[in-house]
Write a protein that holds these residues in place. Structure first.
Motif, short mmCIF file in Angstrom:
data_model
loop_
_atom_site.label_atom_id
_atom_site.label_comp_id
_atom_site.label_asym_id
_atom_site.label_seq_id
_atom_site.Cartn_x
_atom_site.Cartn_y
_atom_site.Cartn_z
N ALA A 169 0.39 -0.87 0.12
CA ALA A 169 -0.62 -0.09 0.02
C ALA A 169 0.80 1.05 -0.24
N VAL A 170 1.05 2.01 -0.89
CA VAL A 170 1.56 3.27 -0.88
C VAL A 170 0.59 5.25 -1.36
N VAL A 171 1.01 5.55 -0.05
CA VAL A 171 0.66 6.58 -0.39
C VAL A 171 1.74 8.31 -0.93
N GLU A 172 1.49 9.46 -1.08
CA GLU A 172 2.28 9.96 -1.99
C GLU A 172 2.10 10.97 -1.54
N LYS A 173 2.83 12.20 -1.23
CA LYS A 173 3.02 13.70 -0.92
C LYS A 173 3.78 14.78 -0.93
N GLU A 174 3.35 15.89 -1.21
CA GLU A 174 4.86 16.35 -1.43
C GLU A 174 5.43 16.51 -0.33
N VAL A 204 2.54 -6.27 3.55
CA VAL A 204 1.72 -6.70 4.10
C VAL A 204 1.77 -8.34 3.48
N GLU A 205 2.25 -9.08 4.60
CA GLU A 205 2.18 -10.81 3.52
C GLU A 205 1.12 -11.34 4.87
N ALA A 206 -0.10 -11.87 3.64
CA ALA A 206 -1.19 -12.38 4.70
C ALA A 206 -0.44 -14.37 4.66
N CYS A 207 0.26 -14.17 4.05
CA CYS A 207 0.72 -15.70 4.29
C CYS A 207 1.59 -15.80 6.28
N THR A 208 2.30 -15.07 6.27
CA THR A 208 2.74 -14.76 7.33
C THR A 208 1.90 -14.48 8.17
N GLY A 209 1.15 -12.98 8.12
CA GLY A 209 0.98 -12.50 9.06
C GLY A 209 1.47 -11.34 9.22
N THR A 210 2.37 -10.64 8.59
CA THR A 210 3.71 -9.54 9.57
C THR A 210 3.58 -8.61 8.59
N PHE A 211 3.33 -7.75 8.75
CA PHE A 211 3.17 -5.90 8.26
C PHE A 211 4.47 -5.50 8.06
N LYS A 212 5.23 -4.55 7.81
CA LYS A 212 6.36 -3.60 7.74
C LYS A 212 5.09 -2.38 6.88
N LEU A 213 5.81 -1.23 7.88
CA LEU A 213 5.35 0.15 7.40
C LEU A 213 6.92 1.18 7.89
N GLY A 214 7.31 2.27 6.37
CA GLY A 214 7.78 2.69 6.35
C GLY A 214 7.49 4.03 5.67
N GLN A 215 8.51 4.64 6.14
CA GLN A 215 8.29 5.95 5.15
C GLN A 215 9.89 6.25 4.50
N PHE A 216 9.54 7.11 2.95
CA PHE A 216 10.84 7.91 2.55
C PHE A 216 10.95 8.77 1.74
N ALA A 217 11.71 9.76 1.20
CA ALA A 217 11.57 10.55 0.64
C ALA A 217 12.46 10.24 -0.56
N ASP A 218 11.54 10.38 -1.36
CA ASP A 218 12.50 10.61 -3.29
C ASP A 218 12.33 12.09 -4.21
N THR A 219 13.28 11.52 -5.24
CA THR A 219 13.39 12.56 -6.07
C THR A 219 12.12 12.22 -7.16
N LYS A 220 12.90 13.45 -8.13
CA LYS A 220 11.87 12.98 -9.39
C LYS A 220 11.97 11.97 -10.43
N SER A 221 13.14 11.64 -10.21
CA SER A 221 12.90 10.43 -10.60
C SER A 221 12.59 8.52 -10.31
N GLU A 278 0.15 -7.45 -5.27
CA GLU A 278 -0.84 -6.50 -5.41
C GLU A 278 -0.18 -5.05 -5.53
N VAL A 279 -0.49 -3.81 -5.46
CA VAL A 279 -0.26 -2.55 -5.49
C VAL A 279 -1.31 -1.58 -5.24
N LEU A 280 -1.88 -1.05 -3.87
CA LEU A 280 -3.26 -0.39 -3.81
C LEU A 280 -2.58 1.01 -3.12
N TYR A 281 -3.38 1.25 -3.92
CA TYR A 281 -2.87 3.51 -3.58
C TYR A 281 -4.84 3.97 -3.59
#
Length: 132
Positions: free
Chosen positions: A53-58, A91-108, A123-126
């Motif tokens: 799952a991805v969320v983008e902001k300026e 999210v890995e449904a098979c193992t029941g684990t999830f990882k959260l993260g946040q990072f900055a990225d460039t235009k590329s 799958e990618v959810l947005y």
């Protein structure tokens, strides 16, 4: 809802009685949500396939983890102007684990592309019209 449940529902309501059994969505089954139980038809392919799952902001310059004075980011790369920030959840449904993260990225979007390559989500959810 079963036919017996429909009869009970109709007995408690006034007015016209429903002749249709109500059906509702109770689960979503896809490659990313499989848990590999005895109900699966092909349990031999048990590779963990995460959902991303991805969320983008300026990007906000003050929220960056980059060292602008030295001209390098935390990885020792030349300082590039951030264009956006991403919040992600794997999210890995098979193992029941999830990882959260946040990072900055460039235009590329090199960090996002690296994440997609390394994790290879099934799958990618947005949000609609929320990614550039």
């Amino acid at each position: 809802e079963t036919p017996d449940m429909m009869k009970r529902r109709n007995s408690t309501t006034r007015g016209p009685k429903s002749k249709v059994v109500q059906r509702e969505l109770c689960s979503i089954l896809s490659r990313g949500t499989r848990t590999y139980s005895f109900l699966d038809t092909n349990p031999s392919n048990t590779k963990n396939l995460p959902i991303l799952a991805v969320v983008e902001k300026e990007a906000e310059a003050c929220a960056m983890e980059m060292d602008y004075e030295e001209g390098k980011d935390g990885a020792g790369c030349p300082n590039l102007t951030p264009a956006c920030e991403y919040g992600i959840c794997l999210v890995e449904a098979c193992t029941g684990t999830f990882k959260l993260g946040q990072f900055a990225d460039t235009k590329s979007k090199s960090r996002l592309r690296t994440l997609l390559t390394q994790q290879a989500p099934s799958e990618v959810l947005y949000g609609r019209n929320e990614l550039s």
